[in-house]
Design a protein around this motif. Structure first.
Motif, mmCIF file in Angstrom:
data_model
loop_
_atom_site.group_PDB
_atom_site.id
_atom_site.type_symbol
_atom_site.label_atom_id
_atom_site.label_comp_id
_atom_site.label_asym_id
_atom_site.label_seq_id
_atom_site.Cartn_x
_atom_site.Cartn_y
_atom_site.Cartn_z
ATOM 1 N N VAL A 47 2.165 2.705 6.816
ATOM 2 C CA VAL A 47 0.870 2.663 6.130
ATOM 3 C C VAL A 47 -0.281 2.330 7.068
ATOM 4 O O VAL A 47 -1.287 3.040 7.111
ATOM 5 C CB VAL A 47 0.917 1.660 4.961
ATOM 6 C CG1 VAL A 47 -0.459 1.566 4.288
ATOM 7 C CG2 VAL A 47 1.979 2.073 3.948
ATOM 8 N N LEU A 48 -0.148 1.237 7.840
ATOM 9 C CA LEU A 48 -1.269 0.790 8.661
ATOM 10 C C LEU A 48 -1.707 1.811 9.711
ATOM 11 O O LEU A 48 -2.917 1.979 9.924
ATOM 12 C CB LEU A 48 -0.924 -0.552 9.327
ATOM 13 C CG LEU A 48 -0.960 -1.771 8.404
ATOM 14 C CD1 LEU A 48 -0.597 -3.042 9.169
ATOM 15 C CD2 LEU A 48 -2.325 -1.928 7.749
ATOM 16 N N ILE A 57 -6.045 1.169 3.480
ATOM 17 C CA ILE A 57 -4.655 1.074 3.016
ATOM 18 C C ILE A 57 -4.497 1.768 1.673
ATOM 19 O O ILE A 57 -3.520 2.492 1.436
ATOM 20 C CB ILE A 57 -4.225 -0.408 2.926
ATOM 21 C CG1 ILE A 57 -4.154 -1.018 4.330
ATOM 22 C CG2 ILE A 57 -2.876 -0.539 2.232
ATOM 23 C CD1 ILE A 57 -3.936 -2.508 4.339
ATOM 24 N N THR A 99 -7.262 -7.466 8.652
ATOM 25 C CA THR A 99 -6.058 -6.759 8.218
ATOM 26 C C THR A 99 -5.133 -7.692 7.452
ATOM 27 O O THR A 99 -4.574 -7.328 6.409
ATOM 28 C CB THR A 99 -5.321 -6.165 9.431
ATOM 29 O OG1 THR A 99 -6.187 -5.259 10.126
ATOM 30 C CG2 THR A 99 -4.065 -5.416 8.995
ATOM 31 N N MET A 104 4.540 -1.327 5.928
ATOM 32 C CA MET A 104 3.127 -1.483 6.236
ATOM 33 C C MET A 104 2.869 -1.289 7.728
ATOM 34 O O MET A 104 1.925 -0.609 8.131
ATOM 35 C CB MET A 104 2.644 -2.871 5.805
ATOM 36 C CG MET A 104 2.416 -3.008 4.324
ATOM 37 S SD MET A 104 1.023 -1.979 3.802
ATOM 38 C CE MET A 104 1.159 -2.081 2.028
ATOM 39 N N LEU A 134 -4.048 -7.309 3.508
ATOM 40 C CA LEU A 134 -2.651 -7.299 3.041
ATOM 41 C C LEU A 134 -2.409 -8.406 2.019
ATOM 42 O O LEU A 134 -1.659 -8.213 1.056
ATOM 43 C CB LEU A 134 -1.705 -7.462 4.233
ATOM 44 C CG LEU A 134 -1.664 -6.286 5.217
ATOM 45 C CD1 LEU A 134 -0.796 -6.620 6.424
ATOM 46 C CD2 LEU A 134 -1.148 -5.020 4.523
ATOM 47 N N ALA A 163 -3.819 4.173 7.876
ATOM 48 C CA ALA A 163 -5.035 3.521 7.398
ATOM 49 C C ALA A 163 -6.040 3.365 8.532
ATOM 50 O O ALA A 163 -7.240 3.603 8.345
ATOM 51 C CB ALA A 163 -4.697 2.165 6.786
#
Length: 222
Positions: free
Chosen positions: A141-142, A115, A41, A137, A45, A145
């Motif tokens: 987002v995460l 993502i 992860t 994030m 990123l 995702a």
């Protein structure tokens, strides 16, 4: 022609030879999965940050490890790390380190795709609410995702479990090693390898079916 004889197989044989290897294979799979997802992860990123000083090292890490056979990485870590650190390293610890750093490259690509699958509007909404990039994030987002990529992450974990059999190269006592030792003790290597193949198939096929059901449920939620 020698006939196959499976009569020597019993719960005693399983507990004496196979159980130890099975538990290590499970332990190796879980540790490498969790560590690989965490590192992957971060790598994902970094690659999506748009900053060259982050994109470059992360891309090099991912592309390099994805281009090298796993068994070679296992041997490198097992043979070279003790030379660099000056400390002996057992086969089990070496296997855990190897699989964690190696699988991180694969989990990174899965997470990067996950993502990117989240609509850009979600990120813009986070910024509109005053969130920083990190907060957006982490909170927006995460989570989406991870949900989107969960079936793929679990599928990669099944592949990871299969790959744990490669630790035979450094003598680690995994599930396959347990069957091998049992076969040598009873002079029945063909039978034990056949049973090992069946065990791997049953475990991996059953997990694949569970992942397929999970994928269907996630599709319904979407």
């Amino acid at each position: 022609m020698t006939q196959l004889d499976f009569s020597f197989l019993s719960w005693q044989v399983v507990s004496d030879f196979v159980a130890k290897g099975f538990f290590f294979s499970i332990q190796l799979t879980l540790v490498a999965m969790l560590g690989g997802i965490a590192i992957g992860t971060v790598l994902a990123l970094m690659r999506l940050s748009g900053k060259p000083w982050l994109v470059g090292p992360a891309s090099f890490y991912v592309n390099t490890l994805r281009s090298i056979p796993l068994v070679m990485v296992i041997l490198w870590v097992f043979l070279l790390l003790p030379l660099l650190t000056g400390e002996p390293m057992g086969a089990e610890l070496s296997a855990i380190i190897t699989f964690t750093v190696f699988e991180a490259a694969y989990y990174s690509e899965i997470m990067r795709a996950g993502i990117q699958s989240v609509a850009k509007g979600q990120t813009h909404a986070g910024y509109a609410m005053g969130m920083t990039y990190r907060q957006t994030m982490q909170l927006v987002v995460l989570p989406q995702a991870f949900r989107n990529m969960l079936p793929v992450l679990l599928t990669q974990t099944i592949v990871l479990f299969q790959d744990t059999s490669l630790v035979y190269a450094i003598g680690a006592y995994d599930l396959l090693k347990g069957f091998e030792v049992a076969g040598k003790n009873f002079n029945r290597p063909v039978e034990t390898y056949l049973v090992a193949a069946v065990v791997y198939f049953v475990i991996c096929f059953s997990l694949s079916m569970l992942v397929r059901q999970l994928q269907k449920r996630i599709a319904i939620v979407r």
